[in-house]
Design a protein around this motif. Structure first.
Motif, PDB file in Angstrom:
ATOM      1  N   ALA A 157       1.880   9.575 -10.773  1.00 22.60           N
ATOM      2  CA  ALA A 157       2.156  10.347 -11.903  1.00 22.60           C
ATOM      3  C   ALA A 157       1.573   9.377 -12.934  1.00 22.60           C
ATOM      4  CB  ALA A 157       3.616  10.200 -12.193  1.00 22.60           C
ATOM      5  N   ASP A 158       1.438   7.955 -12.985  1.00 20.96           N
ATOM      6  CA  ASP A 158       0.498   7.285 -13.734  1.00 20.96           C
ATOM      7  C   ASP A 158      -0.782   7.846 -13.732  1.00 20.96           C
ATOM      8  OD1 ASP A 158       1.845   5.325 -15.642  1.00 20.96           O
ATOM      9  OD2 ASP A 158       2.526   4.467 -13.774  1.00 20.96           O
ATOM     10  N   ALA A 159      -1.354   8.101 -12.624  1.00 22.86           N
ATOM     11  CA  ALA A 159      -2.680   8.434 -12.783  1.00 22.86           C
ATOM     12  C   ALA A 159      -3.179   9.792 -12.949  1.00 22.86           C
ATOM     13  CB  ALA A 159      -3.353   8.194 -11.210  1.00 22.86           C
ATOM     14  N   ASP A 160      -2.085  10.877 -12.617  1.00 21.19           N
ATOM     15  CA  ASP A 160      -2.622  12.251 -12.431  1.00 21.19           C
ATOM     16  C   ASP A 160      -1.735  13.388 -13.079  1.00 21.19           C
ATOM     17  OD1 ASP A 160      -5.076  11.813 -11.480  1.00 21.19           O
ATOM     18  OD2 ASP A 160      -4.638  12.889  -9.603  1.00 21.19           O
ATOM     19  N   ALA A 161      -0.428  12.872 -13.356  1.00 19.35           N
ATOM     20  CA  ALA A 161       0.655  13.641 -14.012  1.00 19.35           C
ATOM     21  C   ALA A 161       0.597  13.776 -15.409  1.00 19.35           C
ATOM     22  CB  ALA A 161       2.020  13.380 -13.643  1.00 19.35           C
TER      23      ALA A 161
ATOM     24  N   LYS B 218      -0.237 -16.271  -3.610  1.00 17.86           N
ATOM     25  CA  LYS B 218       0.852 -15.304  -3.912  1.00 17.86           C
ATOM     26  C   LYS B 218       2.011 -15.460  -2.647  1.00 17.86           C
ATOM     27  CE  LYS B 218       0.571 -12.527  -6.402  1.00 17.86           C
ATOM     28  NZ  LYS B 218       0.916 -12.256  -7.734  1.00 17.86           N
ATOM     29  N   LYS B 219       2.941 -16.299  -3.081  1.00 14.91           N
ATOM     30  CA  LYS B 219       3.988 -16.594  -2.387  1.00 14.91           C
ATOM     31  C   LYS B 219       5.000 -15.536  -2.095  1.00 14.91           C
ATOM     32  CE  LYS B 219       2.333 -20.999  -2.595  1.00 14.91           C
ATOM     33  NZ  LYS B 219       1.614 -21.422  -1.371  1.00 14.91           N
ATOM     34  N   ASN B 220       5.283 -14.657  -2.856  1.00 13.42           N
ATOM     35  CA  ASN B 220       6.055 -13.476  -2.547  1.00 13.42           C
ATOM     36  C   ASN B 220       5.241 -12.182  -2.813  1.00 13.42           C
ATOM     37  OD1 ASN B 220       8.482 -15.081  -2.420  1.00 13.42           O
ATOM     38  ND2 ASN B 220       8.399 -15.538  -4.631  1.00 13.42           N
ATOM     39  N   ILE B 221       5.981 -11.297  -2.103  1.00 12.48           N
ATOM     40  CA  ILE B 221       5.278  -9.849  -2.178  1.00 12.48           C
ATOM     41  C   ILE B 221       6.345  -9.001  -2.653  1.00 12.48           C
ATOM     42  CG2 ILE B 221       5.913  -9.233  -0.090  1.00 12.48           C
ATOM     43  CD1 ILE B 221       2.513  -8.732  -1.402  1.00 12.48           C
ATOM     44  N   ASP B 222       5.701  -8.085  -3.853  1.00 12.93           N
ATOM     45  CA  ASP B 222       6.471  -6.979  -4.280  1.00 12.93           C
ATOM     46  C   ASP B 222       6.100  -5.662  -3.824  1.00 12.93           C
ATOM     47  OD1 ASP B 222       7.681  -5.383  -6.115  1.00 12.93           O
ATOM     48  OD2 ASP B 222       7.221  -6.471  -8.023  1.00 12.93           O
ATOM     49  N   THR B 223       7.023  -5.114  -2.866  1.00 15.26           N
ATOM     50  CA  THR B 223       6.754  -4.127  -1.920  1.00 15.26           C
ATOM     51  C   THR B 223       6.862  -2.625  -3.041  1.00 15.26           C
ATOM     52  OG1 THR B 223       9.005  -3.810  -1.180  1.00 15.26           O
ATOM     53  CG2 THR B 223       7.632  -5.119   0.031  1.00 15.26           C
ATOM     54  N   SER B 224       7.890  -2.880  -4.115  1.00 13.00           N
ATOM     55  CA  SER B 224       7.695  -1.684  -4.871  1.00 13.00           C
ATOM     56  C   SER B 224       6.546  -1.525  -5.689  1.00 13.00           C
ATOM     57  CB  SER B 224       9.184  -1.878  -5.796  1.00 13.00           C
ATOM     58  OG  SER B 224       8.992  -0.721  -6.588  1.00 13.00           O
ATOM     59  N   PHE B 225       5.854  -2.613  -6.052  1.00 15.11           N
ATOM     60  CA  PHE B 225       4.487  -2.586  -6.922  1.00 15.11           C
ATOM     61  C   PHE B 225       3.490  -2.178  -5.772  1.00 15.11           C
ATOM     62  CE2 PHE B 225       0.459  -4.670  -7.057  1.00 15.11           C
ATOM     63  CZ  PHE B 225      -0.021  -4.017  -8.294  1.00 15.11           C
ATOM     64  N   LEU B 226       3.654  -2.567  -4.748  1.00 15.65           N
ATOM     65  CA  LEU B 226       2.337  -2.151  -3.671  1.00 15.65           C
ATOM     66  C   LEU B 226       2.872  -0.564  -3.496  1.00 15.65           C
ATOM     67  CD1 LEU B 226       2.542  -4.813  -0.901  1.00 15.65           C
ATOM     68  CD2 LEU B 226       0.778  -4.477  -2.865  1.00 15.65           C
ATOM     69  N   THR B 227       3.940  -0.068  -3.293  1.00 24.61           N
ATOM     70  CA  THR B 227       4.193   1.370  -3.181  1.00 24.61           C
ATOM     71  C   THR B 227       3.648   2.138  -4.459  1.00 24.61           C
ATOM     72  OG1 THR B 227       6.033   0.988  -2.078  1.00 24.61           O
ATOM     73  CG2 THR B 227       5.883   3.056  -2.722  1.00 24.61           C
ATOM     74  N   TRP B 228       4.028   1.741  -5.763  1.00 26.04           N
ATOM     75  CA  TRP B 228       3.540   2.312  -6.956  1.00 26.04           C
ATOM     76  C   TRP B 228       1.875   2.006  -6.798  1.00 26.04           C
ATOM     77  CZ3 TRP B 228       0.028  -0.043 -10.353  1.00 26.04           C
ATOM     78  CH2 TRP B 228      -0.138   0.963 -11.717  1.00 26.04           C
ATOM     79  N   PHE B 229       1.332   0.970  -6.523  1.00 30.26           N
ATOM     80  CA  PHE B 229       0.003   0.707  -6.667  1.00 30.26           C
ATOM     81  C   PHE B 229      -0.915   1.891  -5.703  1.00 30.26           C
ATOM     82  CE2 PHE B 229      -3.943  -1.474  -4.545  1.00 30.26           C
ATOM     83  CZ  PHE B 229      -4.726  -1.336  -5.928  1.00 30.26           C
ATOM     84  N   ILE B 230      -0.309   2.118  -4.268  1.00 30.20           N
ATOM     85  CA  ILE B 230      -0.898   2.924  -3.512  1.00 30.20           C
ATOM     86  C   ILE B 230      -0.811   4.490  -4.329  1.00 30.20           C
ATOM     87  CG2 ILE B 230      -0.507   4.331  -1.289  1.00 30.20           C
ATOM     88  CD1 ILE B 230       0.367   1.561  -0.146  1.00 30.20           C
ATOM     89  N   GLY B 231       0.207   4.928  -4.785  1.00 22.81           N
ATOM     90  CA  GLY B 231       0.395   6.124  -5.563  1.00 22.81           C
ATOM     91  C   GLY B 231      -0.691   6.268  -6.531  1.00 22.81           C
ATOM     92  N   PHE B 232      -0.904   5.017  -7.127  1.00 25.39           N
ATOM     93  CA  PHE B 232      -1.980   5.071  -8.328  1.00 25.39           C
ATOM     94  C   PHE B 232      -3.356   5.090  -7.782  1.00 25.39           C
ATOM     95  CE2 PHE B 232      -4.035   2.721 -11.873  1.00 25.39           C
ATOM     96  CZ  PHE B 232      -3.844   3.566 -12.776  1.00 25.39           C
ATOM     97  N   VAL B 233      -3.570   4.395  -6.910  1.00 25.80           N
ATOM     98  CA  VAL B 233      -4.822   4.513  -6.219  1.00 25.80           C
ATOM     99  C   VAL B 233      -5.188   5.987  -5.592  1.00 25.80           C
ATOM    100  CG1 VAL B 233      -6.314   3.712  -4.210  1.00 25.80           C
ATOM    101  CG2 VAL B 233      -5.071   1.998  -5.906  1.00 25.80           C
TER     102      VAL B 233
END
Length: 385
Positions: A187-191, A44-59
């Motif tokens: 919201a993807d998880a619980d809304a 993984k050469k690049n990191i997508d911080t927007s995805f990581l923030t979404w992922f934490i919310g989903f988790v």
């Protein structure tokens, strides 16, 4: 002022498509991914911080992590070094594509499918030590909900003992924000995006039979406890009613907290937020239909049962067009696709043209207050001879 019948398509379409942004706003996140970036997979050469923030919310909504003894059920005696850590996200099979997307973005984990009680599910899972350490680096200091913070700290304490890690727990100081994708993941998880479309927009009964038509979109989130987080969400969207309801799930006496947002201005803000930080799960279909009903409501027309039946059919026919690919933000093509979903069709426009305006419509004029035009013919009010 332009009425329905003057510039009809532009007027009605304009009421809905003007909400979409031309460009993606910057993600002003306060999340700290420094530790995770240092241990991310080499490929993984690049990191997508927007995805990581979404992922934490989903988790925080749908994830779980725990430890267990790897030797349970074997002839071997307990050994602290054999303690096994596990991380899992379980979804209905319809969200399988989302879990594969998560695996691709993180660069690790497995996606499996299983049957339970006659239903099909899918699961993102990892128990490899190096991946568990990566997840610890990701979640440490980056969680918002109290229940997840407590679960994580318990997980970390156990692994510090069993694996002799010595990892220090970071303070949790984050608040929910509309400037990052955490709430989109949560919201993807619980809304929920509720409308009364399946009852053909049935409202209260009429005195002479039948029913009034009512467009009733509602955004809601239900949680056990988490009053602080729910109140933050209320405040962020500028809700006019500061009320959190108490309810049960119908099978136990446990009380849950629920926020319900249905006022127009707050709903507009919710729509704007999810345009910048799009949903990724199948919940996007519910969101598209919910947005459509919200704009029906904003038209302020008096709909008949027949018109409501037609509109309900059109709303239920909406299928979100870009589920085949999951994007991190609204590209130009994606914005155009979203506009095509939310723009009224010619059939919808023809229905609205034939409907009278309600008193709440900005163009409404009471008949008794409408003055006759200069060329109109009035009734003869002269006295009899």
């Amino acid at each position: 002022v332009t009425s329905f019948k003057e510039g009809t398509s532009e007027t009605i379409r304009g009421a809905i498509s003007c909400f979409f942004f031309e460009t993606k706003k910057q993600n002003n996140s306060n999340f700290d991914f420094t530790d995770f970036i240092s241990v991310q997979p080499e490929h993984k050469k690049n990191i997508d911080t927007s995805f990581l923030t979404w992922f934490i919310g989903f988790v925080e909504g749908d994830g779980s992590f725990w430890t267990r003894d790897a030797n349970v059920g074997t002839q071997f005696q307990f050994n602290p070094q054999s303690k096994r850590a596990e991380f899992e996200i379980t979804q209905k099979i319809e969200n399988k594509k989302l879990l594969y997307h998560i695996r691709t973005k993180l660069g690790f984990g497995r996606v499996t499918e299983f049957e339970k009680n006659g239903f099909s599910y899918c699961r993102f899972y990892t128990s490899e030590r190096k991946n568990i350490l990566r997840l610890i680096s990701l979640f440490n200091g980056n969680l918002i909900l109290e229940k997840r913070r407590e679960q994580f700290l318990k997980w970390l304490r156990e692994l510090n003992v069993f694996w002799e890690l010595g990892i220090e727990a970071k303070p949790f100081c984050l608040q929910i924000s509309l400037k990052n994708a955490w709430l989109s993941g949560f919201a993807d998880a619980d809304a929920g995006f509720y409308t009364n479309v399946k009852t053909n927009f049935r409202g209260s009964k009429k005195p002479d039979g039948g029913y009034y038509v009512k467009f009733a979109p509602k955004f809601y989130i239900t949680q056990k406890d988490e009053l602080s987080a729910l109140q933050q969400i209320y405040d962020l969207f500028g809700c006019t009613k500061k009320k959190i309801n108490k309810l049960t799930n119908g099978t136990t006496s446990v009380l849950y907290n629920r926020i319900e947002i249905f006022d127009e201005q707050a709903t507009d803000k919710i729509i704007n937020y999810f345009q910048v930080f799009p949903l990724k799960s199948n919940r996007k279909i519910d969101f598209c239909r919910w947005v459509r009903v919200h704009f029906y409501k904003k038209m302020h027309v008096v709909a008949t049962e027949k018109a409501a039946l037609k509109l309900a059919r059109l709303v239920l026919s909406i299928e979100e067009p870009f589920l085949s690919e999951i994007h991190e933000g609204p590209s130009l093509d994606e914005v155009q696709e979203m506009n095509s979903v939310f723009s009224f069709s010619e059939e919808e426009i023809s229905i609205f043209v034939d409907l009278p305006k309600s008193q709440r419509h900005s163009n409404y004029k009471s008949k008794k207050n409408v003055l006759p035009s200069s060329g109109s013919t009035e009734k003869n009010t002269s006295q009899k001879p």
